[in-house]
Design an enzyme around this catalytic site. Structure first.
Site, mmCIF file in Angstrom:
data_model
loop_
_atom_site.group_PDB
_atom_site.id
_atom_site.type_symbol
_atom_site.label_atom_id
_atom_site.label_comp_id
_atom_site.label_asym_id
_atom_site.label_seq_id
_atom_site.Cartn_x
_atom_site.Cartn_y
_atom_site.Cartn_z
ATOM 1 N N HIS A 77 44.381 48.884 29.625
ATOM 2 C CA HIS A 77 44.515 48.915 30.817
ATOM 3 C C HIS A 77 44.556 47.458 31.674
ATOM 4 O O HIS A 77 45.474 46.855 32.192
ATOM 5 C CB HIS A 77 44.192 50.138 31.622
ATOM 6 C CG HIS A 77 44.380 49.985 33.065
ATOM 7 N ND1 HIS A 77 45.377 50.163 33.803
ATOM 8 C CD2 HIS A 77 43.506 49.538 34.167
ATOM 9 C CE1 HIS A 77 45.334 50.086 35.079
ATOM 10 N NE2 HIS A 77 44.071 49.701 35.296
ATOM 11 N N ASP A 106 64.536 21.334 39.810
ATOM 12 C CA ASP A 106 64.176 22.270 38.688
ATOM 13 C C ASP A 106 62.566 22.212 38.543
ATOM 14 O O ASP A 106 61.920 20.969 39.195
ATOM 15 C CB ASP A 106 64.778 22.117 37.515
ATOM 16 C CG ASP A 106 64.735 23.645 36.641
ATOM 17 O OD1 ASP A 106 63.613 23.943 36.211
ATOM 18 O OD2 ASP A 106 65.798 23.906 36.146
ATOM 19 N N TRP A 142 37.510 44.993 28.819
ATOM 20 C CA TRP A 142 38.424 43.852 28.850
ATOM 21 C C TRP A 142 37.472 42.480 28.866
ATOM 22 O O TRP A 142 37.783 41.525 28.395
ATOM 23 C CB TRP A 142 39.162 43.807 30.208
ATOM 24 C CG TRP A 142 38.542 43.562 31.469
ATOM 25 C CD1 TRP A 142 37.709 44.046 32.172
ATOM 26 C CD2 TRP A 142 38.685 42.016 31.638
ATOM 27 N NE1 TRP A 142 37.568 43.092 33.343
ATOM 28 C CE2 TRP A 142 37.923 41.872 33.129
ATOM 29 C CE3 TRP A 142 39.199 40.503 31.397
ATOM 30 C CZ2 TRP A 142 37.790 40.865 33.934
ATOM 31 C CZ3 TRP A 142 38.935 39.668 32.396
ATOM 32 C CH2 TRP A 142 38.457 39.701 33.462
ATOM 33 N N SER A 169 49.404 29.798 27.253
ATOM 34 C CA SER A 169 50.805 30.059 28.081
ATOM 35 C C SER A 169 50.487 29.640 29.340
ATOM 36 O O SER A 169 51.197 29.024 30.143
ATOM 37 C CB SER A 169 51.252 31.618 27.885
ATOM 38 O OG SER A 169 51.947 31.815 28.805
ATOM 39 N N SER A 170 49.065 30.200 29.977
ATOM 40 C CA SER A 170 48.537 30.014 31.426
ATOM 41 C C SER A 170 48.380 28.570 31.661
ATOM 42 O O SER A 170 48.748 27.985 32.641
ATOM 43 C CB SER A 170 47.265 30.712 31.817
ATOM 44 O OG SER A 170 47.497 32.162 31.612
ATOM 45 N N HIS A 253 35.047 34.474 36.858
ATOM 46 C CA HIS A 253 35.221 34.607 38.217
ATOM 47 C C HIS A 253 36.122 33.581 38.705
ATOM 48 O O HIS A 253 37.183 34.171 39.798
ATOM 49 C CB HIS A 253 33.907 34.129 39.200
ATOM 50 C CG HIS A 253 33.942 34.658 40.485
ATOM 51 N ND1 HIS A 253 33.814 35.974 40.795
ATOM 52 C CD2 HIS A 253 34.352 34.125 41.574
ATOM 53 C CE1 HIS A 253 34.123 36.166 42.088
ATOM 54 N NE2 HIS A 253 34.365 34.935 42.684
ATOM 55 N N GLU A 255 38.806 33.286 37.494
ATOM 56 C CA GLU A 255 40.119 34.151 37.235
ATOM 57 C C GLU A 255 40.535 35.083 38.213
ATOM 58 O O GLU A 255 41.707 35.147 38.587
ATOM 59 C CB GLU A 255 39.918 34.833 35.769
ATOM 60 C CG GLU A 255 40.774 35.974 35.370
ATOM 61 C CD GLU A 255 42.145 35.565 35.152
ATOM 62 O OE1 GLU A 255 42.283 34.300 34.790
ATOM 63 O OE2 GLU A 255 43.267 36.287 35.245
ATOM 64 N N TYR A 257 40.070 34.366 41.446
ATOM 65 C CA TYR A 257 40.755 33.717 42.381
ATOM 66 C C TYR A 257 42.160 33.231 42.231
ATOM 67 O O TYR A 257 42.902 32.883 42.756
ATOM 68 C CB TYR A 257 39.886 32.521 42.905
ATOM 69 C CG TYR A 257 38.464 33.027 43.485
ATOM 70 C CD1 TYR A 257 38.827 34.172 44.560
ATOM 71 C CD2 TYR A 257 37.656 32.826 43.398
ATOM 72 C CE1 TYR A 257 37.608 34.574 45.364
ATOM 73 C CE2 TYR A 257 36.261 33.274 43.919
ATOM 74 C CZ TYR A 257 36.594 34.192 44.862
ATOM 75 O OH TYR A 257 35.549 34.909 45.590
ATOM 76 N N SER A 268 50.842 33.937 54.049
ATOM 77 C CA SER A 268 50.727 32.889 54.492
ATOM 78 C C SER A 268 52.368 32.479 54.920
ATOM 79 O O SER A 268 52.648 31.698 56.000
ATOM 80 C CB SER A 268 49.864 31.658 54.333
ATOM 81 O OG SER A 268 48.597 31.813 54.319
ATOM 82 N N HIS A 302 26.985 36.763 39.739
ATOM 83 C CA HIS A 302 27.026 37.834 40.644
ATOM 84 C C HIS A 302 27.655 38.897 39.718
ATOM 85 O O HIS A 302 27.305 40.147 40.210
ATOM 86 C CB HIS A 302 27.483 37.671 41.821
ATOM 87 C CG HIS A 302 29.016 37.520 41.933
ATOM 88 N ND1 HIS A 302 29.706 36.680 42.813
ATOM 89 C CD2 HIS A 302 29.966 37.794 41.299
ATOM 90 C CE1 HIS A 302 30.995 36.678 42.769
ATOM 91 N NE2 HIS A 302 31.156 37.461 41.750
ATOM 92 N N HIS A 303 28.344 38.783 38.611
ATOM 93 C CA HIS A 303 28.815 39.806 38.055
ATOM 94 C C HIS A 303 27.866 40.514 36.992
ATOM 95 O O HIS A 303 27.881 41.351 36.240
ATOM 96 C CB HIS A 303 30.168 39.378 37.088
ATOM 97 C CG HIS A 303 31.295 39.047 37.807
ATOM 98 N ND1 HIS A 303 32.246 40.093 38.241
ATOM 99 C CD2 HIS A 303 31.483 37.640 38.212
ATOM 100 C CE1 HIS A 303 33.036 39.181 38.984
ATOM 101 N NE2 HIS A 303 32.646 38.012 38.913
ATOM 102 N N THR A 328 36.819 32.962 53.442
ATOM 103 C CA THR A 328 37.921 33.941 53.346
ATOM 104 C C THR A 328 38.046 34.620 54.764
ATOM 105 O O THR A 328 39.393 34.787 55.124
ATOM 106 C CB THR A 328 37.313 35.077 52.470
ATOM 107 O OG1 THR A 328 36.794 34.426 51.141
ATOM 108 C CG2 THR A 328 38.316 36.247 51.992
ATOM 109 N N LYS A 331 40.598 32.689 56.737
ATOM 110 C CA LYS A 331 41.968 32.859 56.449
ATOM 111 C C LYS A 331 42.372 34.262 57.058
ATOM 112 O O LYS A 331 43.388 33.998 57.671
ATOM 113 C CB LYS A 331 42.057 33.215 54.689
ATOM 114 C CG LYS A 331 41.909 32.063 54.093
ATOM 115 C CD LYS A 331 42.409 32.272 52.770
ATOM 116 C CE LYS A 331 42.669 30.668 52.057
ATOM 117 N NZ LYS A 331 44.132 30.418 52.384
ATOM 118 N N ARG A 450 31.051 53.650 35.965
ATOM 119 C CA ARG A 450 32.352 53.617 35.445
ATOM 120 C C ARG A 450 32.435 53.436 34.057
ATOM 121 O O ARG A 450 31.348 53.650 33.147
ATOM 122 C CB ARG A 450 32.813 51.844 35.796
ATOM 123 C CG ARG A 450 32.124 50.853 35.135
ATOM 124 C CD ARG A 450 32.301 49.521 35.864
ATOM 125 N NE ARG A 450 33.334 49.171 35.609
ATOM 126 C CZ ARG A 450 33.775 47.725 35.440
ATOM 127 N NH1 ARG A 450 32.854 46.670 35.762
ATOM 128 N NH2 ARG A 450 34.878 47.377 34.974
#
Lengths: 525, 382
Positions: A77, A106, A142, A169-170, A253, A255, A257, A268, A302-303, A328, A331, A450
């Site tokens: 998932h 293009d 994951w 790809s990315s 991390h 990722e 963002y 915006s 922090h993860h 943040t 914003k 979890r």
């Protein structure tokens, strides 16, 4: 301006038709459509897995699936939603909008653009085929933490190669966006005149180029540990299982963002349009985005506060993490100031953007709480974390993609979507997404870990509420598909500007825009 | 007609749901917040949690307040005309500095709490906690005492698909173990956490922290439990199939009761050691009986009661290992199989290893007929 060219363009470029048009296309709009359609398909594939998870957690006791399959569900998932739904969703938006926003015909690298999309279906065929392999689909989460991921059955190399392909790809998508924006801006379109969606995507592209190879390195080390006798992460061979987590989150991390900065760009664009007032603090928005991107490289641990770092390390990562609240916050304040003394209307894109601002901020608050290390020792790996990242990813990233689709769909198709149904979709989604995720805060605080398929009866009430919210939120998304398909097929004709308060080059093109967006560069004052 | 039937279905579904919610409501509570817990750490963490929560609530009310006021009053339908301002350096600097100072205000108590949590010195006793798939081992390093702690039998029966047991009838479903870890009240206990196979995390919310148990690492943490009682927790790091089924139970006792418990455990372990004497000759009946209980405590989660295994787990019934050369069989049980879920079981006693192998070779339709003596394990594999 380029109306006269439009008809001419229609003829000589759309040579292959039918399926081959889509397989061989190098057109930014076609590829954008492919990305967005793929993203929608994956949203439902990943969503179906979420429904299985919520069905199993509806009541205590095991009713439907065994624990191993449950773990595969949570693992796949996440991979499908992150790499299949959210990231391709944003790349699709970038493909459609970046050339039109900067006044280009293009993307800069059209053939690479085609390849970077067509890698995706193959990566997901590899990944999803693992459900039929001996040992089942990957079930180690994951994050693919060593040593647990080593217990994956025959699916293991397929998982690794799928991640490699997604990374390639990315990276190609990111290179393309940077090449396009740096080289193909219309005369007068200086960097500090770029729409924020373009700005946030350039910064995202740099994050992708910097972080994806790190992930590729991490999973390659897993591969050699398993098949070629190395011991990067095996303690028994002198390796270090915690090193895997450091490397993974050094990718992970940024990722996070990568999945939220383009959302900031979308919001915006939408808020000033429907407030009929220019965006407040344009340059501070650019600097805030850049600061967030920089900070994203020095907060990774922090993860993993609970792995047992030295005190100095824990303090460093706590301070840098909570510091992200400052840009943040800037914003959020800028968006609120944009609305202030505006002349607002509330069409569907605006509703989703406002929903984003409120609910993403809720996710930001729980993120601040998680950043405080001593409190994280209680929150970590509980449903509090699950609630947090679903607020930022579902009501954050996914909401912004939906806002963007409603916002630009009339431009893309030349038809207005059904506004009444759009608003219904917003309200159904917003009510049930909160029924789904808000109680998960309570579950986490009450002590529910979890990634468990079954739980003590003390957690039963909120789980049932959450599951009901989940089923209803899932069903509400079918409405979205219906609205989009109906709009593609027909509807009230859209004007070039579409929205009364819309500004920017993309709104100067007719709806739908010509095949090669700007064949003559527009002049930007 | 169709519509009426649908309507009736809907009402029926709603009634069922309400009924279900109600029935759980009787046995459960709609808990909303973190618990205060029973250690100085947990109380410090709780108050820190409440401070940040309220700071967030106040900021949220202020920001969303302004936003919703704007949404209500600055709308086109009310004839609002858009202003044209789009920057203000002073305002922008102010709303950068205010969050920054709030963060500094939060960082002070957070830093203090963290320093306290990491001060593991001057402890009164040390308990080593080792995570296994899927159980915990506790070693009282000062007492020379050690034992395994696994999911309690009733929960273990009820937890399977189609078990036919209503989990609401099981006390402390999934939160109960056979051997709880017993600690003295008021003493500073140092916990050393590590793991044998994959990463686990030892978490009892009432103690106020969790700590990963990582193979090859020994992590230190501490707790001083202030109140006698039973405190429950769970593994918090995904560790495979039965991650959700390896709970933790801490029983805090007064000093005298704790001493009494330690002496009882020591006596029981001495007796067990006597009974497990590897130097004597064991009969097949003895090995089979002991083997069955060892199997049910250690092997059954993966290899199942019929020995046929499951997805990703090799069967024992009819397997080449369990019917072939006995040395290979001992090798697999003692050292595990790298790269698979089959862990090493060398931590079991000589008699337990010998018995479980004998049992596996002569059950599930296997008729190897041979038996392994505990003395073989002791002399050739230790």
């Amino acid at each position: 301006m380029s109306h006269s060219h439009a008809a001419h363009d229609e003829h000589h470029d759309r040579a292959p038709s039918g399926l081959m048009r889509w397989v061989t296309t190098t057109n930014h709009k076609d590829i954008g459509t492919l990305y967005l359609s793929f993203s929608l398909l994956m949203f439902f594939v990943g969503g179906t897995m979420a429904m299985v998870i919520r069905a199993e957690l509806f009541q205590p006791g095991l009713q439907f699936v065994d624990p191993q399959f449950f773990n595969s569900m949570t693992t796949i998932h996440a991979l499908v939603m992150i790499f299949g739904a959210v990231m391709p969703g944003f790349v699709g938006l970038a493909n459609w909008m970046v050339p039109m926003m900067i006044g280009a015909p293009d993307m800069a690298l059209p053939r690479m653009n085609n390849w970077s999309f067509w890698l995706l279906p193959f990566a997901f065929i590899l990944l999803l085929s693992t459900f039929f392999m001996p040992g089942g689909a990957p079930a180690g989460g994951w994050t693919m933490y060593a040593p647990l991921v080593m217990q994956t059955g025959d699916a293991f190399p397929f998982l690794i190669f799928a991640v490699h392909i997604l990374g390639i790809s990315s990276i190609m998508g990111a290179i393309n966006i940077i090449a396009t924006v740096f080289n193909m801006r219309a005369p007068g379109m200086t960097f500090m005149k770029l729409p924020l969606f373009v700005w946030t995507w350039i910064i995202t592209a740099f994050l992708l180029i910097a972080s994806m190879p790190v992930l590729a390195g991490a999973v390659t080390m897993l591969l050699t540990d398993r098949f070629f006798g190395t011991s990067f992460f095996s303690a028994a061979g002198g390796g270090d299982p915690v090193m895997y987590q450091h490397i993974f989150w050094f990718f992970g991390h940024p990722e996070v963002y990568i999945m939220i900065l383009p959302a900031f760009g979308v919001v915006s664009a939408i808020v000033p349009t429907f407030a009929r007032k220019p965006l407040f603090g344009y340059s501070s928005m650019v600097y805030a985005t850049a600061s967030i991107a920089f900070l994203s490289f020095i907060v990774w641990a922090h993860h993993m506060f609970t792995v047992g770092m030295p005190l100095a390390g824990e303090l460093f990562f706590m301070y840098t993490t909570v510091l992200i609240a400052v840009p943040t916050g800037v914003k959020i304040f800028n968006w609120v100031a944009t609305m202030w003394k505006g002349s607002m209307t509330f069409e569907t894109p605006m509703l989703f953007a406002l929903g984003f601002i409120v609910m993403f901020t809720i996710g930001g608050f729980s993120g601040l709480m998680l950043g405080v290390t001593p409190a994280d020792f209680q929150y970590h790996d509980t449903y509090f974390v699950v609630a947090h990242f679903h607020y930022v990813l579902v009501t954050g990233a996914v909401y912004s993609i939906m806002a963007a689709v409603y916002f630009w769909l009339p431009k893309w198709t030349g038809h207005m979507y059904d506004e009444k149904l759009g608003k219904l979709h917003f309200w159904l989604s917003t009510i049930f997404v909160n029924v789904l995720f808000f109680p998960q805060h309570f579950l986490g605080l009450a002590g529910m870990p979890r990634r468990i398929p079954d739980y003590n009866v003390q957690f039963a009430d909120w789980n049932m509420v959450s599951s009901i919210g989940g089923f209803m939120f899932g069903l509400s998304q079918l409405l979205f598909v219906y609205i989009v398909i109906r709009c593609v097929r027909g509807g009230q004709k859209a004007t070039a500007q579409v929205w009364e308060g819309a500004h920017g080059l993309e709104w100067t093109l007719p709806s739908p825009p010509p095949y090669h967006s700007f064949t003559t560069p527009p002049v930007v004052k | 007609m169709i519509r009426r039937i649908r309507h009736r279905h809907f009402v029926a579904a709603l009634t069922t749901l309400t009924g279900l919610l109600w029935s759980f409501g009787a046995s459960a509570d709609w808990t909303l917040n973190m618990r205060k817990g029973v250690t100085s750490i947990s109380q410090e963490v709780y108050s820190l949690h409440m401070i940040i929560l309220w700071v967030c609530v106040v900021i949220g009310i202020a920001v969303f307040g302004v936003m919703f006021w704007s949404i209500l009053h600055h709308r086109k339908s009310k004839g609002a005309q858009a202003a044209h301002f789009h920057e203000n350096t002073v305002v922008e600097i102010v709303w950068t500095l205010i969050p920054f100072s709030i963060l500094i205000f939060l960082a002070v108590p957070a830093t203090k709490a963290l320093i306290n949590i990491e001060s593991t010195g001057n402890s009164d006793l040390t308990i080593k906690v080792t995570g296994y798939q899927w159980k915990w081992r506790y070693e009282y390093l000062d007492e020379g005492l050690s034992f395994f702690s696994t999911l309690e039998a009733k929960s273990n029966q009820a937890r399977h698909l189609r078990s036919g047991v209503d989990v609401a009838t099981v006390d402390n479903y999934l939160l109960d173990v056979d051997n709880p870890v017993v600690v003295p009240v008021g003493r500073k206990i140092r916990f050393l956490t590590t793991a044998n196979d994959v990463i686990h995390a030892w978490w009892v919310p009432d103690l106020g922290w969790k700590r990963d148990a990582i193979p090859g690492f020994i992590n230190e943490s501490w707790a001083r439990v202030e109140k006698a009682g039973v405190y429950r927790g769970q593994c918090a790091e995904l560790c495979g199939k039965d991650h959700g089924f390896m709970p933790i139970v801490v029983v805090a006792k007064e000093e005298a009761d704790y001493r009494k418990w330690v002496e009882e455990q020591k006596a029981a372990q001495a007796a067990a050691l006597q009974a497990d004497n590897p130097d004597r000759e064991w009969t097949k009946e003895e090995l089979m009986a002991k083997g069955e209980s060892v199997y049910n405590a250690n092997c059954v989660a993966c290899h199942q009661t019929d020995g046929k295994g499951m997805a990703g787990v090799k069967p024992i019934a009819g397997s080449p290992v369990a019917t072939g050369d006995v040395a290979d069989h001992i090798d697999v049980v003692m050292y595990g199989r790298a790269g698979t879920a089959m862990a090493a079981f060398s931590q079991l006693s000589d008699a337990a290893v010998a018995a479980v192998i004998t049992y596996q070779r002569n059950s599930f339709g296997n008729v190897a007929g041979d038996l392994v003596q505990p003395s073989t394990i002791k002399t050739e594999y230790r």
